[in-house]
Design an enzyme around this catalytic site. Structure first.
Site, mmCIF file in Angstrom:
data_model
loop_
_atom_site.group_PDB
_atom_site.id
_atom_site.type_symbol
_atom_site.label_atom_id
_atom_site.label_comp_id
_atom_site.label_asym_id
_atom_site.label_seq_id
_atom_site.Cartn_x
_atom_site.Cartn_y
_atom_site.Cartn_z
ATOM 1 N N TRP A 1 59.958 5.070 51.104
ATOM 2 C CA TRP A 1 59.553 6.399 50.605
ATOM 3 C C TRP A 1 59.585 6.392 49.075
ATOM 4 C CZ3 TRP A 1 62.436 11.700 51.645
ATOM 5 C CH2 TRP A 1 61.530 12.750 51.396
ATOM 6 N N TYR B 1 53.888 8.662 53.030
ATOM 7 C CA TYR B 1 54.492 8.176 51.785
ATOM 8 C C TYR B 1 53.444 7.730 50.766
ATOM 9 C CZ TYR B 1 58.684 7.912 54.774
ATOM 10 O OH TYR B 1 59.713 8.181 55.632
ATOM 11 N N GLN C 1 64.374 7.844 64.676
ATOM 12 C CA GLN C 1 64.768 7.646 63.272
ATOM 13 C C GLN C 1 65.287 8.981 62.735
ATOM 14 O OE1 GLN C 1 62.264 7.000 59.301
ATOM 15 N NE2 GLN C 1 62.220 5.182 60.566
HETATM 16 P P1 NDP Z 1 68.173 6.073 50.453
HETATM 17 O O1 NDP Z 1 69.428 6.673 50.932
HETATM 18 O O2 NDP Z 1 67.747 4.759 50.958
HETATM 19 O O3 NDP Z 1 68.247 6.044 48.872
HETATM 20 C C1 NDP Z 1 67.197 5.596 48.076
HETATM 21 C C2 NDP Z 1 67.579 5.855 46.616
HETATM 22 O O4 NDP Z 1 68.781 5.137 46.310
HETATM 23 C C3 NDP Z 1 66.539 5.382 45.643
HETATM 24 O O5 NDP Z 1 66.545 6.287 44.556
HETATM 25 C C4 NDP Z 1 67.056 4.014 45.192
HETATM 26 O O6 NDP Z 1 66.617 3.767 43.872
HETATM 27 C C5 NDP Z 1 68.551 4.219 45.238
HETATM 28 N N1 NDP Z 1 69.304 3.001 45.587
HETATM 29 C C6 NDP Z 1 68.968 2.011 46.432
HETATM 30 N N2 NDP Z 1 69.944 1.101 46.514
HETATM 31 C C7 NDP Z 1 70.942 1.523 45.687
HETATM 32 C C8 NDP Z 1 72.208 1.015 45.336
HETATM 33 N N3 NDP Z 1 72.652 -0.128 45.842
HETATM 34 N N4 NDP Z 1 72.962 1.733 44.462
HETATM 35 C C9 NDP Z 1 72.516 2.892 43.933
HETATM 36 N N5 NDP Z 1 71.319 3.422 44.221
HETATM 37 C C10 NDP Z 1 70.531 2.752 45.103
HETATM 38 O O7 NDP Z 1 67.049 7.202 50.682
HETATM 39 P P2 NDP Z 1 65.615 7.274 51.336
HETATM 40 O O8 NDP Z 1 65.356 8.715 51.536
HETATM 41 O O9 NDP Z 1 64.639 6.487 50.581
HETATM 42 O O10 NDP Z 1 65.818 6.668 52.811
HETATM 43 C C11 NDP Z 1 65.534 5.334 53.150
HETATM 44 C C12 NDP Z 1 64.241 5.220 53.923
HETATM 45 O O11 NDP Z 1 64.294 5.971 55.135
HETATM 46 C C13 NDP Z 1 63.033 5.840 53.196
HETATM 47 O O12 NDP Z 1 62.629 5.079 52.086
HETATM 48 C C14 NDP Z 1 62.069 5.967 54.332
HETATM 49 O O13 NDP Z 1 61.494 4.719 54.640
HETATM 50 C C15 NDP Z 1 62.991 6.463 55.444
HETATM 51 N N6 NDP Z 1 63.043 7.940 55.539
HETATM 52 C C16 NDP Z 1 62.573 8.529 56.686
HETATM 53 C C17 NDP Z 1 62.555 9.903 56.797
HETATM 54 C C18 NDP Z 1 62.024 10.522 58.036
HETATM 55 O O14 NDP Z 1 61.816 11.758 58.046
HETATM 56 N N7 NDP Z 1 61.789 9.770 59.087
HETATM 57 C C19 NDP Z 1 63.054 10.792 55.731
HETATM 58 C C20 NDP Z 1 63.614 10.060 54.617
HETATM 59 C C21 NDP Z 1 63.602 8.700 54.548
HETATM 60 P P3 NDP Z 1 65.840 2.397 43.461
HETATM 61 O O15 NDP Z 1 64.624 2.306 44.331
HETATM 62 O O16 NDP Z 1 65.520 2.621 42.034
HETATM 63 O O17 NDP Z 1 66.801 1.275 43.691
#
Ligand code: NDP
Length: 274
Positions: free
Chosen positions: A20, A53, A161
């Site tokens: 996302w 996305y 999910q």
């Molecule tokens: P996450 O909890 O995975 O967090 C992502 C954020 O955390 C980004 O800003 C990333 O920044 C940062 N990040 C990643 N690794 C680290 C780390 N080790 N330390 C500190 N910050 C970190 O949130 P998401 O909402 O993106 O959830 C994951 C995935 O789940 C989504 O990308 C999507 O594929 C799915 N999803 C599904 C949904 C649904 O309705 N089915 C809703 C929401 C998400 P950076 O990229 O800069 O590292």
């Protein structure tokens, strides 16, 4: 890497990657694809994306070019498109963007106004045509799951999910037990609560494992049975950091400390979603 066994005898690595917010800025697309490829190298071979996305599916298509066989590919149809024909058309668009012949798990993004039976029938057609390998749902609460299972093709749902992380544990009350009982692995989305997790409360457990708070948050999910975890990062260093969560073994002291800071639910509550 820990594996999760699915009802159709398929196995996936428990730690995958989300997408996302990828593909929103064309100038970052190449580095995002590179980060995803690096994640695949490190064993995070399940990649989650969605038609919602923005252009993330295109980024994923670039990331998996030439290595499709290494990856378990998950995408999702928007509820507004989830009529019978709308689902078939949406899948076709996703296949084009992903530059692949088949999606491994195709999910309904959240419950919408089109009858679920129609969406499931479309999923079943796509499966017969070889355009998807299996199908599932997302953001389905306990009651939604029970209803879905009773419909034609409902028994074929392979995953749900949902939002699940240390700060969103309501699903432990009834939804996750129900999924386990019915052998439906749960994909935990936003495992870091989109980087808003209270990392300070994870510091002492992290220090004991010479790990970072984010790694402990992921390790806590990975510790559990039948949970697939999909952190998103477009940054190579954080992808590497996240991959190392897979080798952390939390013990009873760690788990009870985490329960103190992030208490489990003591009553049923509606599913939260982002
Ligand atoms: P996450 O909890 O995975 O967090 C992502 C954020 O955390 C980004 O800003 C990333 O920044 C940062 N990040 C990643 N690794 C680290 C780390 N080790 N330390 C500190 N910050 C970190 O949130 P998401 O909402 O993106 O959830 C994951 C995935 O789940 C989504 O990308 C999507 O594929 C799915 N999803 C599904 C949904 C649904 O309705 N089915 C809703 C929401 C998400 P950076 O990229 O800069 O590292």
């Amino acid at each position: 890497m820990k594996r999760v066994f699915c009802s159709d005898n398929f196995q996936v690595n428990a730690l995958g990657q989300g997408t996302w917010h990828m593909g929103m800025d064309a100038s970052r697309a190449a580095s995002e694809a590179d980060a995803l490829r690096f994640g695949i190298d490190l064993g995070m071979t399940l990649i989650d994306t969605a038609e919602m996305y923005h252009d993330a599916e295109t980024v994923v298509g670039k990331a998996i070019a030439g290595r499709r066989d290494e990856v378990t590919l998950v995408s999702k149809v928007l509820p507004g498109n989830a009529s019978y024909k709308g689902t078939i058309d949406a899948c076709e668009r996703s296949l084009q963007k992903l530059q692949t012949e088949a999606i491994d798990w195709y999910l309904l993004h959240w419950p919408g106004s089109h009858p679920l039976g129609e969406t499931l029938e479309a999923f079943s057609t796509l499966k017969r045509q070889g355009k998807i390998r299996a199908f599932g749902v997302s953001n389905f609460d306990y009651d939604d799951m029970a209803t879905a299972r009773g419909l034609d093709f409902g028994e074929d749902i392979v995953t749900n999910q949902i939002l699940y992380n240390l700060e969103c544990r309501g699903v432990e009350w009834d939804l996750i037990p129900w999924c386990r009982q019915n052998k439906i692995p749960v994909m935990a989305y936003s495992p870091l609560n989109q980087a808003r997790l209270n990392f300070a409360n994870l510091k002492s457990v992290a220090a004991r494992h010479n790990a970072t708070p984010a790694q402990i948050a992921l390790a806590w999910l990975l510790h559990q049975d039948q949970i697939i975890v999909i952190p998103k990062s477009g940054n190579r260093a954080r992808v590497e950091e996240n991959s190392k969560a897979a080798i952390i073994e939390l013990d009873a002291t760690d788990l009870s400390e985490l329960d103190r800071f992030f208490p489990p639910p003591d009553h049923a509550m509606p599913l939260q979603m982002l």
